[in-house]
Motif scaffolding. Sequence first.
Motif, PDB file in Angstrom:
ATOM      1  N   THR A 101      -3.092   4.978  -8.343  1.00  7.99           N
ATOM      2  CA  THR A 101      -4.482   4.805  -7.942  1.00  7.99           C
ATOM      3  C   THR A 101      -5.175   3.699  -8.721  1.00  7.99           C
ATOM      4  N   ALA A 117      -7.869   6.119  -4.797  1.00  4.93           N
ATOM      5  CA  ALA A 117      -7.898   7.219  -3.836  1.00  4.93           C
ATOM      6  C   ALA A 117      -9.282   7.377  -3.213  1.00  4.93           C
ATOM      7  N   ARG A 141     -11.091   2.248  -2.485  1.00  6.32           N
ATOM      8  CA  ARG A 141      -9.876   1.813  -1.789  1.00  6.32           C
ATOM      9  C   ARG A 141     -10.211   0.724  -0.762  1.00  6.32           C
ATOM     10  N   ARG A 195       0.825  -1.206   0.000  1.00  8.15           N
ATOM     11  CA  ARG A 195       0.000   0.000   0.000  1.00  8.15           C
ATOM     12  C   ARG A 195       0.863   1.261   0.000  1.00  8.15           C
ATOM     13  N   GLY A 201       0.836   4.068  -2.925  1.00  6.80           N
ATOM     14  CA  GLY A 201       0.513   5.436  -2.555  1.00  6.80           C
ATOM     15  C   GLY A 201       1.620   6.408  -2.888  1.00  6.80           C
TER      16      GLY A 201
END
Length: 199
Positions: A72, A77, A82, A63, A67
Amino acid sequence: MLKILGKPTSINVRKVLWTCAEIGQPYEHEPHGDGHLALNPNGLVPVIVDEGQALWESNTICRYLAGKHGRTDLLPAEPMARAQVEKWMDWQATELNTAWRYAFMGLVRGSPAYADAKAIAASAAEWNRLMTLLDARLAATGAYVAGDQFSLADIVLGLSHNRWLSTPIEHPTLPAMQAWAARLATRAGYLTHAANGVP
């Protein structure tokens, strides 16, 4: 440069390596480095060191990398989208890992602590039950675990699927999962880090 510590035969290390392949993230890999013992109080791999800080827990690392690089597509996002990805990642780390552990450790690793035949059978049955649930999810989406788009959920569960196939238990026929695996097989990261003969 990003440093990854941990042997590449570890399913959790391979999550991070496959994520890096998807992102195009260069890294320095220390397969047998002892440094992770000082960086992770649990003494487990993978551990990464990035921007001078250590991070552990494989799903958290995946993750973080998605990020950091604004991917995305791998980790949306929008909060609900998510959460749909993270839900299946957490399911893999809790429900699925708990189910397979006894059968895998007994049948593949040959650990004497996991030698009870009834416990192996119970573990295999629960493992198959959960994989059937995953198959139903894939039948519903017709594509990937979290929906129409490949995501981090497919990385962690693609590795779990490889482990399931590689373990000598009876496997039910799961057509949606077979079709999903064929889609994953078009990705270089999958071929290198999941469909590589390592359970």
